[in-house]
Write an enzyme that holds these catalytic residues in place. Structure first.
Site, PDB file in Angstrom:
ATOM      1  N   LYS A 493       0.846  -1.194   0.000  1.00  0.00           N
ATOM      2  CA  LYS A 493       0.000   0.000   0.000  1.00  0.00           C
ATOM      3  C   LYS A 493       0.883   1.246   0.000  1.00  0.00           C
ATOM      4  CE  LYS A 493      -0.067  -0.335   4.989  1.00  0.00           C
ATOM      5  NZ  LYS A 493      -0.771  -0.779   6.174  1.00  0.00           N
ATOM      6  N   ARG A 590     -10.771   0.675  14.366  1.00  0.00           N
ATOM      7  CA  ARG A 590     -10.657   1.450  13.134  1.00  0.00           C
ATOM      8  C   ARG A 590     -11.760   0.933  12.219  1.00  0.00           C
ATOM      9  NH1 ARG A 590      -4.743   1.642  10.313  1.00  0.00           N
ATOM     10  NH2 ARG A 590      -5.202  -0.538   9.854  1.00  0.00           N
ATOM     11  N   TYR A 718      15.175  31.931   3.169  1.00  0.00           N
ATOM     12  CA  TYR A 718      13.978  32.650   3.594  1.00  0.00           C
ATOM     13  C   TYR A 718      14.057  33.087   5.053  1.00  0.00           C
ATOM     14  CZ  TYR A 718      11.335  31.272  -0.571  1.00  0.00           C
ATOM     15  OH  TYR A 718      10.882  31.120  -1.845  1.00  0.00           O
ATOM     16  N   MET A 767      10.809  24.912  -0.929  1.00  0.00           N
ATOM     17  CA  MET A 767       9.910  23.950  -1.574  1.00  0.00           C
ATOM     18  C   MET A 767      10.684  22.949  -2.434  1.00  0.00           C
ATOM     19  SD  MET A 767       6.687  24.579  -4.115  1.00  0.00           S
ATOM     20  CE  MET A 767       5.737  25.592  -3.006  1.00  0.00           C
TER      21      MET A 767
END
Ligand SMILES: *Cc1c(COP(=O)(O)O)cnc(C)c1O
Length: 823
Positions: A493, A590, A718, A767
């Site tokens: 998964k 769950r 930054y 980023m």
């Protein structure tokens, strides 16, 4: 092999006269253990090995069909009916030992020097480099890839040919008693003791024992080469071996050879002072400690074999920090490229073709190949290549070089030939391939990396490299923790925990995993569309996807009465029987059926026989923590009870499974019929009990885009958050939080590795980029940057930013290119 083996000879070697040999005595030219690689069936002996993870005997009928007539099998093997009379079965109580005996015999036929390497780190690199350097002067046999085990060493010995002048082999062991066996096969004349490392190795009680066992390789050697600065090795060898056998080298004066290091911006110089005070200065293209140690072992190894320093330097000039791995890379138009741009012999070609055969099916099989650098009879070599090409059903052959056209006669596939790599590059169109599987393999002087470069899909400089051998290693590790009869479901998964679901699923299919599991239907559909045929369980299928489950034979988890009814109605309407799995809630809260809902479940299973309950499972909430042991045991007991009740009204007992990776280690008594392996496969042992037994499977890498000199007091990035203590230099690297490099690593919390040295993050992670301090590191633009990988603990990284390894793994963005390799 050094010589052909007659059947009578094999019988003599095995020391057992359990076969009546009536035949005209054909000869054996090849010994194999793998059913994929039969090229000359009539001259092949197949040795059927049996281990925790496989049984070679199962392949015998299909090998007989392929024309193989000679087998070495276990004494207890029951010959199937369909096997004909003219098949010869040698029998042995342990076929692995018999294989080793055959290789011992072969080794004894080789009367030229054999050099062997052992240690904890660097064996394969030293072997490869030494092989290359020696081939300046000699015809060299060497172990393929990292064939160094109880089976790998015998196979390496079979790779030695009569024309070889020296053999370089590596030996690796994981527990006591194994080295005696390898020593008896290899009988090295010269040994190299590579870096022993300080890490605890699971199979050994202490560092002392590790040294003692590994050094057994050298008990009969004439010379043993080691680095004196490795105090433990020095201490052990000097007290256990004859002084005249030992050849010590060191950074400092006082040993047989002094090899001191001087780095400049372009190269590293290694200054050699010999016992007779002769001097030589080598120049090598490495800066990091490990490579510099390995290359110095290579230098001393080559000197000991009688090579001149200038010839050694010549060999080193051809060395790059070579990538001797077989790598799988995405190409244009869904093609898949197998990068084997450093390969020069038949043994390597065979491995690459086998790797190709193990990939999922594509449109065409394309082989781009250069002249082989194999020494020996040229015609014979190419005849062998021809057989391989026919056997592997290559559709298109592209040959480059002066001799490669020798392949032409006798091949019926489409073929193109080029004089040199430049004309190939000129003639090669990127869009010539679509959805093809392309093996690019050539000797290094052909510089086929340019070909790969042209065909490879270019995305962005950051890659996640996945080591499929390490994956196999981890898979087999968990196999040893469970009974042979227990099945394994592997959780792929979330893009196989970030590793890339399709290639990993394909590899698991090769490993014969029993089941795969994904979270959502789409993930299962993608696997099916790429040719994955293993059963797939879907943890959380949506109602809108029922038709996809049906179409692709995916097996949904059913976790509530409502869902049972919806799916049951759908299947009734479609007149379709579907395999389903039931999630039982024993404490996770769950999804899943509670104990109190089993009455409803009984009614539903009777009402909808279309839904065939294939397995029952539950999930532990705290398998990795002793603190939750009582709770885990309660969950497991409740699970057993619920399974019993369900089996009662179903009239049969479906497969039961409860353990995740952590649970396999802690609660093996509760493995039931199957276990669900997740993060352990990906190299993280969350319990922390077997950390050293797993291998790290992935390395996240990027490159330096720019280097800047910064004055004291200037700020970086930054919000002016980054500052250097004094004037220095920084490197901007091509990875940011959008790639999955967590922003919490900002301002020195994280660091990366450049040329083997640690560089802390300066300022905030941006980023797409971030900056690191390289003031004291030898670094230039374009250099590789390791974000994480072997030697960097994911658990620690995760801890530093307050998360778990699962999150780090699965956060790596899909824009990061995944590359797969076998080391
Ligand atoms: C993800 C998952 C696993 C695997 O867990 P690991 O801790 O990664 O081994 C097992 N079972 C279920 C139901 C899961 O969702």
């Amino acid at each position: 092999m050094i010589q052909n083996l007659s059947l009578a000879n094999i019988r003599k070697i095995l020391g057992e006269d359990n076969v009546d040999l009536t035949d005209t005595d054909p000869v054996i030219q090849t010994i194999i253990i793998d059913s994929r690689s039969v090229i000359q069936p009539e001259h092949t002996l197949f040795v059927a090995l049996r281990g925790a993870k496989f049984d070679g005997h199962l392949f015998i009928p299909s090998l007989v069909e392929a024309g193989v007539k000679h087998f070495l099998v276990r004494s207890d093997y029951n010959t199937p009916q369909e096997i004909e009379k003219d098949v010869v079965l040698f029998r042995a109580s342990d076929t692995k030992i018999a294989l080793q005996k055959l290789s011992t015999y072969m080794r004894d036929q080789f009367d030229r020097p054999v050099l062997a390497i052992t240690g904890s780190n660097g064996k394969t690199i030293i072997k490869e480099w030494l092989g290359q350097v020696l081939s300046q002067k000699f015809s060299v046999a060497k172990s393929p890839k990292s064939y160094n085990s109880q089976v790998g060493v015998p196979l390496s010995v079979f790779g030695i040919e009569a024309y070889h002048q020296v053999a370089v082999l590596e030996a690796g062991i994981s527990k006591p008693k194994e080295m005696q066996v390898l020593e008896n096969i290899i009988k090295p004349d010269i040994g190299i003791f590579s870096n022993i490392g300080t890490a605890h190795e699971e199979g050994f009680a202490s560092q002392e024992q590790k040294l003692k066992e590994k050094s057994k390789l050298f008990i009969n050697s004439k010379y043993i080469i080691y680095r004196k600065d490795q105090r433990e090795v020095e201490g052990f060898l000097t007290s256990h071996f004859d002084q005249e056998k030992l050849i010590a080298w060191s950074d400092n004066p006082g040993s047989d050879y002094t090899l001191s290091i001087k780095r400049d911006s372009e190269h590293t110089k290694i200054i050699l002072i010999k016992p007779d005070f002769g001097m030589f200065t080598f120049q090598v293209p490495f800066f990091d400690e490990a490579s510099l140690e390995n290359i110095r072992h290579v230098i001393i190894g080559a000197i000991t074999l009688g090579m001149k320093e200038s010839d050694i330097q010549e060999g080193i000039n051809f060395l790059k920090a070579v990538d001797m791995r077989l790598t799988l890379k995405p190409g244009y138009h869904q093609s898949l490229i197998i990068d084997d741009t450093y390969n020069n012999d038949l043994a390597g070609l065979k491995l690459a073709l086998d790797f190709m055969a193990a990939q999922r099916p594509k449109n065409r099989k394309v082989l781009i190949i250069s002249d082989l650098m194999q020494v020996g009879n040229v015609e014979e070599v190419y005849q062998e290549v021809q057989k391989l090409i026919i056997f592997h059903e290559i559709d298109l052959l592209i040959g480059v070089g002066q001799h490669i056209h020798l392949l032409k006669t006798g091949l019926s596939c489409e073929q193109q030939y080029f004089q040199d790599t430049a004309s190939l590059l000129e003639g090669l169109q990127e869009d010539a391939f679509e959805n093809d599987l392309i093996l690019v393999t050539g000797a290094r002087i052909f510089e086929f990396e340019k070909v790969v470069n042209k065909l490879q899909q270019r995305i962005h400089g950051t890659t996640l490299e996945i080591n499929l051998n390490a994956l196999t290693h981890n898979y087999n590790f968990y196999k040893t923790k469970i009974l042979p009869s227990t099945k394994i479901m592997v959780m792929v998964k979330a893009f196989a925990y970030g590793g890339g679901a399709i290639e990993i699923a394909n590899h698991l299919q090769q490993l014969k995993a029993d089941y795969l599991a994904v979270a959502y239907t789409d993930e299962g559909v993608a696997l099916r569309e790429q040719g994955i045929s293993l059963p797939i369980m879907v943890l959380n299928p949506a109602q809108e996807s029922f038709h996809l489950l049906q179409k692709h034979e995916l097996e949904p988890v059913v976790y509530s009465p409502e869902f049972f009814i919806q799916l049951g109605k759908y299947c009734r309407l479609q007149h379709f029987k579907m395999k389903i799995h039931l999630d039982l809630d024993t404490g996770m809260h769950r999804l899943g059926f509670d104990l109190s809902q089993l009455g409803d479940l009984k009614v539903l299973t009777e009402r909808f026989p279309e839904l065939q309950v294939t397995s029952l499972y539950t999930h532990l909430v705290g398998a990795d923590d002793v603190e939750h042991e009582d709770f885990s045991l309660k969950q497991l007991a409740l699970f057993s009870k619920m399974c019993e009740q369900i089996a009662g009204f179903l009239g049969h007992l479906p497969l039961r499974h409860a353990l995740n990776s952590a649970g396999i280690i802690r609660y093996p008594a509760y493995q039931f019929d199957m276990v669900r392996l997740g993060i352990g496969l990906y190299g993280v042992e969350v319990n922390g009990i077997h950390d050293t037994s797993l291998r790290s499977i992935s390395s996240l890498k990027t490159t330096i885009s720019q280097i800047k000199h910064i004055e004291a007091g200037e700020t970086i990035g930054y919000s002016r958050r980054g500052k250097l203590k004094a004037a220095g230099k920084i490197a901007t690297i091509a990875i940011g939080y959008a790639d999955g490099y967590d922003r919490r690593f900002s301002n020195g919390v994280g660091s990366v590795m450049i040329n083997g040295q640690k560089a802390p993050i300066i300022g905030n992670v941006c980023m797409d980029m971030c900056m690191v301090d390289v003031s004291s590191i030898n670094a230039k633009e374009g250099d590789e940057v390791l974000i994480y990988g072997p030697g960097i603990s994911l658990k620690e990284l995760a801890k530093n930013i307050g998360t778990i390894p699962y999150e780090l793994l699965t956060n790596i963005s899909s824009r990061v290119k995944r590359v797969y390799y076998l080391d």
